[in-house]
Write a protein that holds these residues in place. Structure first.
Motif, PDB file in Angstrom:
ATOM      1  N   ILE A 232       0.816  -1.132  -0.039  1.00  0.00           N
ATOM      2  CA  ILE A 232      -0.192  -0.103   0.131  1.00  0.00           C
ATOM      3  C   ILE A 232       1.062   1.151  -0.060  1.00  0.00           C
ATOM      4  N   ALA A 233       1.860   1.240   0.742  1.00  0.00           N
ATOM      5  CA  ALA A 233       2.883   2.353   0.867  1.00  0.00           C
ATOM      6  C   ALA A 233       3.423   2.718  -0.602  1.00  0.00           C
ATOM      7  N   LYS A 234       3.979   1.682  -1.399  1.00  0.00           N
ATOM      8  CA  LYS A 234       4.216   1.991  -2.846  1.00  0.00           C
ATOM      9  C   LYS A 234       3.266   2.428  -3.454  1.00  0.00           C
ATOM     10  N   GLN A 235       1.948   2.032  -3.320  1.00  0.00           N
ATOM     11  CA  GLN A 235       0.979   2.829  -4.208  1.00  0.00           C
ATOM     12  C   GLN A 235       0.881   4.267  -3.950  1.00  0.00           C
ATOM     13  N   PHE A 236       0.559   4.627  -2.449  1.00  0.00           N
ATOM     14  CA  PHE A 236       0.735   5.994  -2.058  1.00  0.00           C
ATOM     15  C   PHE A 236       1.858   6.502  -2.585  1.00  0.00           C
ATOM     16  N   LEU A 237       3.006   6.144  -2.936  1.00  0.00           N
ATOM     17  CA  LEU A 237       4.133   6.935  -3.068  1.00  0.00           C
ATOM     18  C   LEU A 237       4.298   7.179  -4.584  1.00  0.00           C
ATOM     19  N   GLY A 238       3.237   6.383  -5.344  1.00  0.00           N
ATOM     20  CA  GLY A 238       3.210   6.864  -7.088  1.00  0.00           C
ATOM     21  C   GLY A 238       4.620   6.545  -7.664  1.00  0.00           C
ATOM     22  N   GLU A 239       5.222   7.617  -7.982  1.00  0.00           N
ATOM     23  CA  GLU A 239       6.302   7.366  -8.951  1.00  0.00           C
ATOM     24  C   GLU A 239       7.735   6.873  -8.360  1.00  0.00           C
ATOM     25  N   VAL A 240       7.767   6.889  -6.977  1.00  0.00           N
ATOM     26  CA  VAL A 240       8.864   6.358  -6.567  1.00  0.00           C
ATOM     27  C   VAL A 240       8.978   4.659  -6.421  1.00  0.00           C
ATOM     28  N   THR A 241      10.101   4.333  -7.165  1.00  0.00           N
ATOM     29  CA  THR A 241       9.884   2.662  -7.254  1.00  0.00           C
ATOM     30  C   THR A 241      10.903   2.168  -6.272  1.00  0.00           C
ATOM     31  N   PHE A 242      10.750   1.010  -5.956  1.00  0.00           N
ATOM     32  CA  PHE A 242      11.560   0.052  -4.963  1.00  0.00           C
ATOM     33  C   PHE A 242      12.003  -0.976  -5.640  1.00  0.00           C
ATOM     34  N   THR A 243      13.068  -1.480  -6.001  1.00  0.00           N
ATOM     35  CA  THR A 243      13.603  -2.470  -6.373  1.00  0.00           C
ATOM     36  C   THR A 243      14.417  -3.327  -5.456  1.00  0.00           C
ATOM     37  N   ALA A 244      14.259  -4.512  -5.281  1.00  0.00           N
ATOM     38  CA  ALA A 244      15.243  -5.119  -4.390  1.00  0.00           C
ATOM     39  C   ALA A 244      15.693  -6.379  -5.038  1.00  0.00           C
ATOM     40  N   PHE A 245      16.934  -7.121  -5.088  1.00  0.00           N
ATOM     41  CA  PHE A 245      17.463  -8.249  -5.577  1.00  0.00           C
ATOM     42  C   PHE A 245      18.440  -8.889  -4.725  1.00  0.00           C
ATOM     43  N   VAL A 246      18.667 -10.142  -5.129  1.00  0.00           N
ATOM     44  CA  VAL A 246      19.669 -10.875  -4.602  1.00  0.00           C
ATOM     45  C   VAL A 246      21.068 -10.528  -5.019  1.00  0.00           C
ATOM     46  N   SER A 247      22.028 -10.196  -4.207  1.00  0.00           N
ATOM     47  CA  SER A 247      23.314  -9.860  -4.944  1.00  0.00           C
ATOM     48  C   SER A 247      24.435 -10.730  -4.218  1.00  0.00           C
ATOM     49  N   GLN A 248      24.106 -11.464  -3.362  1.00  0.00           N
ATOM     50  CA  GLN A 248      25.162 -12.390  -2.979  1.00  0.00           C
ATOM     51  C   GLN A 248      24.361 -13.808  -2.161  1.00  0.00           C
ATOM     52  N   VAL A 249      24.934 -14.874  -2.396  1.00  0.00           N
ATOM     53  CA  VAL A 249      24.492 -15.923  -1.673  1.00  0.00           C
ATOM     54  C   VAL A 249      25.784 -16.706  -1.209  1.00  0.00           C
ATOM     55  N   GLY A 250      25.923 -16.893  -0.013  1.00  0.00           N
ATOM     56  CA  GLY A 250      27.295 -17.314   0.195  1.00  0.00           C
ATOM     57  C   GLY A 250      28.430 -16.608  -0.175  1.00  0.00           C
ATOM     58  N   GLU A 251      29.351 -17.304  -0.871  1.00  0.00           N
ATOM     59  CA  GLU A 251      30.318 -16.564  -1.536  1.00  0.00           C
ATOM     60  C   GLU A 251      29.983 -15.936  -2.828  1.00  0.00           C
ATOM     61  N   LEU A 252      29.012 -16.330  -3.348  1.00  0.00           N
ATOM     62  CA  LEU A 252      28.753 -16.156  -4.789  1.00  0.00           C
ATOM     63  C   LEU A 252      28.035 -14.466  -4.783  1.00  0.00           C
ATOM     64  N   LYS A 253      28.903 -13.736  -5.127  1.00  0.00           N
ATOM     65  CA  LYS A 253      28.893 -12.199  -4.991  1.00  0.00           C
ATOM     66  C   LYS A 253      28.555 -11.667  -6.449  1.00  0.00           C
ATOM     67  N   LEU A 254      27.482 -10.742  -6.587  1.00  0.00           N
ATOM     68  CA  LEU A 254      27.162 -10.069  -7.879  1.00  0.00           C
ATOM     69  C   LEU A 254      28.075  -8.669  -7.526  1.00  0.00           C
ATOM     70  N   ASN A 255      29.158  -8.430  -8.573  1.00  0.00           N
ATOM     71  CA  ASN A 255      29.972  -7.220  -8.318  1.00  0.00           C
ATOM     72  C   ASN A 255      29.449  -6.256  -9.441  1.00  0.00           C
ATOM     73  N   THR A 256      28.936  -6.330 -10.178  1.00  0.00           N
ATOM     74  CA  THR A 256      28.270  -5.297 -11.199  1.00  0.00           C
ATOM     75  C   THR A 256      27.458  -4.231 -10.508  1.00  0.00           C
ATOM     76  N   PRO A 257      27.768  -3.042 -10.996  1.00  0.00           N
ATOM     77  CA  PRO A 257      26.969  -1.961 -10.096  1.00  0.00           C
ATOM     78  C   PRO A 257      25.399  -1.813 -10.620  1.00  0.00           C
ATOM     79  N   TYR A 258      24.770  -1.615  -9.822  1.00  0.00           N
ATOM     80  CA  TYR A 258      23.237  -1.774 -10.036  1.00  0.00           C
ATOM     81  C   TYR A 258      22.518  -1.264 -11.366  1.00  0.00           C
ATOM     82  N   GLN A 259      23.414   0.023 -11.616  1.00  0.00           N
ATOM     83  CA  GLN A 259      22.996   0.789 -12.913  1.00  0.00           C
ATOM     84  C   GLN A 259      23.265  -0.145 -14.137  1.00  0.00           C
TER      85      GLN A 259
END
Lengths: 354, 354, 354, 354
Positions: free
Chosen positions: A140-167
């Motif tokens: 509901i908060a997301k809908q209230f905020l309209g254009e603000v976007t929220f993105t989350a993702f897994v960037s590491q599991v154990g020693e497996l680490k994603l080093n690419t910048p999110y951009q």
């Protein structure tokens, strides 16, 4: 027990134990007149739900939210939004292995010490099941905020680490794999690794990266309730979280000021973003990005020694259907908590000026 | 501006700008009958004070606290403790370089955007000078908590990182060197490095490690106000902080559950302490330990380009007496915030049981 | 909408509209280990319930409370107590008379002004139905408080006023008549009067007197949250309340200090009790007693002129099943709110001393 | 001690004892950009000040407020406004008569019971001197609220009661006489009566009527924080207050609904105003008016018997310079508290709609 409420104006209070009748909450302060997309809310719940893929717990819980109040003719009325999610998976299970003994690195022992006894079934209030209520409110908060976007993702599991910048990542890949990692190759590697860990009856930790975009300038209350401080608390309040950093984070300590400072463009944006979108606790309009560290789930399906209520050593074994790695299902929780933080600050910001 | 209050029962509210008449605060909720050691309070302030050594800012501010209320015949009365620290170093300085232009990675720009204008003198409310009020309240919190001890020290400056586990360090060394690092050799290296950075007119980041010992079992409110979540927010609310981790922290994500779990001893203590003294958001009686990452101070004494209020590029230069590295002076602030968190939870815990 | 939470530690948050799916609440902060008498809780709800006698509204609502969490093996666990009361009487009624026009002295007009629109069915959130949630929480508060007793009764209906001091009344008579007046003769007169008013399609106001006995010394926070200030707010937050006085109240203004002062006995009790059990905002161990004034219910079953949404005068008529006099059913609400106030202060008082 | 804070967004926290170094407070949440009229603030303080006329206490206290923060170039900056009023009248008085014995109907006894001991000098924190801080904050609230006007006046002293409706009174007379009664004849009678009471060494109670005009529609949070409930609490938190009623108040209970209801005009105003400007807890744009009952001051300059700390009966006598009647000086306090309530609701109302 204090501390069941999150937020000052956009305010969520939750209730519920893993194996009681229901969990749920009351969301106060959402302004009147917001048309609610109910499918989007249930959609976020489905992303958190057990049983959604082979690498998460195989419990079957539909996690369907029922709204009791605060919505009329499809829009928020401004009154509290009461909701519940029924616990449908309450088998008359054998809990004897946790009733009288304390699982290592669980909350069993401290609950008994703090409250004198506990609802031991499925972890009671300390179960991560409580976070489903956060996902409802966060959606509901997301809908209230309209254009603000929220993105989350897994960037590491154990020693497996994603080093690419999110951009440089393609966020549209996130929901295409069960790990919720936007890099397809890394996602495959992580998935295979989690399956291996699962087969061992073990668990593994991970990191979730969050990115908030289109943030208005001026959110955050700059002394104790700095934007990143509230965000950090929000994340650290999620089960199994051990650390939080934003912007340059822990790596930033090695930089010199002359390297770390973000030079301005003439429009007030900055050329770099070591600040992580926050200066002096207030959003500056750049992306807010952060990392959240999750420890390995404590329930391992292996034999171990522990103590019972009377302080005797006992031999026991993890049972049940647990997540080998918590991060894939925690992605929508991270988004939800971030959205709750920003929604609250957006309302508080209405009082900034005369 | 919301967010000037910290805590629910043991509750600090602060006021004050860097160059107004005074900063100060009101501490509510400290129980009646606590004999106060005034020298200990001033002692913590002196550890935070500018001008205390060659590696910190050379401003001269005695930072003497004056108490207005709440203390009678040397003991707390239970009423609010009002206090102020006068700003004695208010020279009629030339602030024109910051009045109309925005220093990179400072709060200047966002304050103007959020509030329409700002008290630009010395950073106004965004100045770290505000933390002196926290140190006063934290020093009282320490006395309230009695046997619980709060130790903080510098564990990293730039790339110079102390890898020794805290258990093997001699805390009595901390106050013997201006860096506040308990390892004498590392302390010397850090001191030399900070001096070098200062000479360059630059700044550098660092890490402070905090250790809380003799913590009673049962502190922390286990949903949104988990002990480590409140601690994290407390630390992230300190100026320049970019990250927080406790227990195994970010490194813990690489461990398996079978490695990470802390096995019990028969007395309820644990053989290892990856949990960092907290399980399910509640203290388990083991040491609570954590790391706090500080970015390099934004004020560099070098020329740089930035924008003015009208969005024009201007050439300017950092002035004044600033810290080349913030961590040595932040040590008592970290302790103070940790003590405020625990004092509040200690009072809340009085309501746990019938 | 802010303001759905009552209390600091013993804290109730409610949700719900008259004709939504359910009303309910979350009660936080009740200490762990309190055995709950469920019949007593439902018993208080039954005293508030519509349809209980000939002089109250004839709506049929069983008002059965369902608990979702916070109770295990018959005792409170310390976690939030979530509960709901389903709205079973939601006929597809014709609400057109209130949908587009504003009933005088109701909240219709102000809700539309404040929120842009409203859930007009049965009064929505402004319906007194919301108070059922308070009765549930108040019933738990009573049990938490143990020996403290809460008695409320009707002391005035219209001009019919009971002048006997409460000490001379037999409280066991209160529940023996539908008015809830402890004087049988006056009760009969009031009952007859309410029936007459009802026949006229009109309504009438009244006064409820509350008496709290066996109050421990030391409850109340003596500046803004004085015991009687919190009690007054609690009572004024009940629908239709217009005034609150305690101890000597409005009559006390005519007394001289020498007459009004309550002289001490050697055990700390006082010979008189003009103070109403509160001195300086803190309970002194004597009975706390107070009066609460209720206006006549606004819904009269008579024709009247009013305005519609567009500001046109329209002729309309009250419909439905309403209370001719609200005080008989408000008695358990007054008790509940008083109990919530004292429960919260009892928990806060645990922080008084070292 | 909890309860030193008033308000949610426009929020005052106070500190200070009667004979400590200073009293004062922190006002948070006042939006940035409000030009402050300092003389108006001091003017309200002067109206509350001791020694202002022959019928009030003859203590000499200038009550000059000093601002520490939150104001820059004559305007609020949005940051907390810290302020203090020094206690200049701290003679090394003989307090032995109250140090070890308990004055009847004072807070002495309950403070000792609650906190174990007390700052007995001049009543400590229970002294009405604390209200000076409220007057400072209230004066700022008035300026924040702009066109909303706050008028309070004395409408009763002992049995001398002004029965004229407030609409027929000339408010410009209020400050022309020391009693602050707008009816000159009644003012004279009251003044004479207070002088007589003073000569007797006795005290007398009174009533203050408050009128708030030009109130915007839509202020108040309609469940627990109804406008009149917050107003009632605000008034009941003032020292010596015993009752609060608004609109038709206690007299309204005798009316029938058909008489009491306020019929609408086509513009949303009402023909009568029994509602006192509040419907369902929300302002409807009509005048908000209310009565506040004050008991006679407990300190009488006559001999009396009371108990000491050990429960022995002792003979003692009131001393010092006290108000024979508290209402003339309480007029600005009533206004201030009303202004704080409305300022807070005005900020909360910014969150009503999308």
């Amino acid at each position: 027990m204090a501390g069941n409420t999150f937020g000052t104006l956009f305010k969520l209070t939750t209730f519920g134990e893993s194996h009681g009748k229901a969990i749920g909450g009351i969301l106060e302060g959402c302004p009147a007149g917001l048309p609610l997309d109910m499918e989007a809310i249930q959609g976020d719940l489905d992303r958190r739900r057990p049983g959604q893929s082979a690498i998460v717990t195989q419990r079957k819980e539909p996690d369907t939210v029922v709204f009791y109040s605060g919505i009329f003719e499809g829009k928020t009325t401004g009154t509290p939004i009461g909701f519940a999610i029924y616990n449908t998976n309450q088998k008359s299970k054998d809990y004897s292995h946790i009733k009288d003994s304390y699982r290592p690195s669980h909350a069993d022992y401290v609950y008994d010490q703090k409250y004198g006894f506990r609802d031991y079934r499925g972890g009671g209030r300390s179960s991560a099941r409580e976070t489903a209520s956060r996902v409802v409110a966060g959606a509901i908060a997301k809908q209230f905020l309209g254009e603000v976007t929220f993105t989350a993702f897994v960037s590491q599991v154990g020693e497996l680490k994603l080093n690419t910048p999110y951009q440089e990542l393609d966020f549209s890949n996130i929901e295409t794999n069960p790990v919720r990692c936007p890099d397809p190759e890394m996602a495959s590697a992580m998935e295979a690794y989690i399956k291996k860990i699962k087969k061992e009856g073990d668990t593994i930790g991970g990191v979730i990266t969050g990115v908030i975009q289109n943030v208005p300038v001026g959110l955050g209350e700059p002394v104790f309730d700095k934007l990143h401080a509230a965000l950090g608390k929000a994340m650290l309040s999620i089960n199994a979280v051990k650390g939080f950093e934003y912007g340059s984070g822990f790596n930033g300590v090695q930089l010199k000021g002359s390297e770390h400072n973000d030079a301005f463009n003439t429009d007030g944006t900055t050329k770099t973003n070591n600040s992580g979108g926050v200066q002096g606790g207030i959003s500056n309009g750049m992306d807010v990005y952060f990392n959240v560290a999750f420890k390995p789930v404590a329930t391992v399906l292996q034999g171990y020694e522990t103590i019972d209520k009377d302080g005797n050593m006992v031999q026991t074994k993890g049972k049940g259907r647990h997540d080998p790695c918590v991060v894939p299902r925690a992605v929508p929780i991270v988004e939800a908590m971030a959205a709750l933080v920003l929604a609250d600050f957006a309302l508080l910001a209405r009082g900034n000026k005369m």
